[in-house]
Design a protein around this motif. Sequence first.
Motif, PDB file in Angstrom:
ATOM      1  N   GLU A 169      94.909  13.937  98.058  1.00  0.00           N
ATOM      2  CA  GLU A 169      96.353  14.017  97.855  1.00  0.00           C
ATOM      3  C   GLU A 169      97.162  13.092  98.752  1.00  0.00           C
ATOM      4  N   PHE A 170      96.620  12.614  99.856  1.00  0.00           N
ATOM      5  CA  PHE A 170      97.372  11.767 100.776  1.00  0.00           C
ATOM      6  C   PHE A 170      96.423  10.875 101.550  1.00  0.00           C
ATOM      7  N   ASP A 171      96.982   9.835 102.118  1.00  0.00           N
ATOM      8  CA  ASP A 171      96.217   8.897 102.932  1.00  0.00           C
ATOM      9  C   ASP A 171      97.226   8.179 103.823  1.00  0.00           C
ATOM     10  N   PHE A 172      97.199   8.451 105.124  1.00  0.00           N
ATOM     11  CA  PHE A 172      98.151   7.784 106.005  1.00  0.00           C
ATOM     12  C   PHE A 172      97.575   7.585 107.394  1.00  0.00           C
ATOM     13  N   ARG A 173      98.168   6.660 108.102  1.00  0.00           N
ATOM     14  CA  ARG A 173      97.815   6.338 109.481  1.00  0.00           C
ATOM     15  C   ARG A 173      98.773   7.091 110.389  1.00  0.00           C
ATOM     16  N   PHE A 174      98.261   7.612 111.499  1.00  0.00           N
ATOM     17  CA  PHE A 174      99.129   8.252 112.478  1.00  0.00           C
ATOM     18  C   PHE A 174      98.924   7.600 113.835  1.00  0.00           C
TER      19      PHE A 174
END
Length: 104
Positions: A16-21
Amino acid sequence: MMDADNAFTGDIASLEFDFRFTGLPNTFKTKDSHPDFHLEARSPRGRAIRIGSAWEAKSRAGNKYLQLAINLPNQGQIRANAVQDEEAQAGTFRIIPMAMAEVA
């Protein structure tokens, strides 16, 4: 991976999501119970949004690791540990999920 400013970056993804933190040092820490890092991600418009916290910890064997609490949209809170990955580049951490809180 920690940089010279004691900050680090990571990626978190699912179907559902894919992000860098980014983990930034908590300059307002005044108690041991306060997090050592604030975790931030970028909104689709590029704004920094706080998504969680991280605490430095040490195992009984004396190995350092990070305890993470990440708030995910429609998912609740994920608790995970980030441990040094001895098979990867120095300063690289491997994420070990611990538990996911229920979403009401």
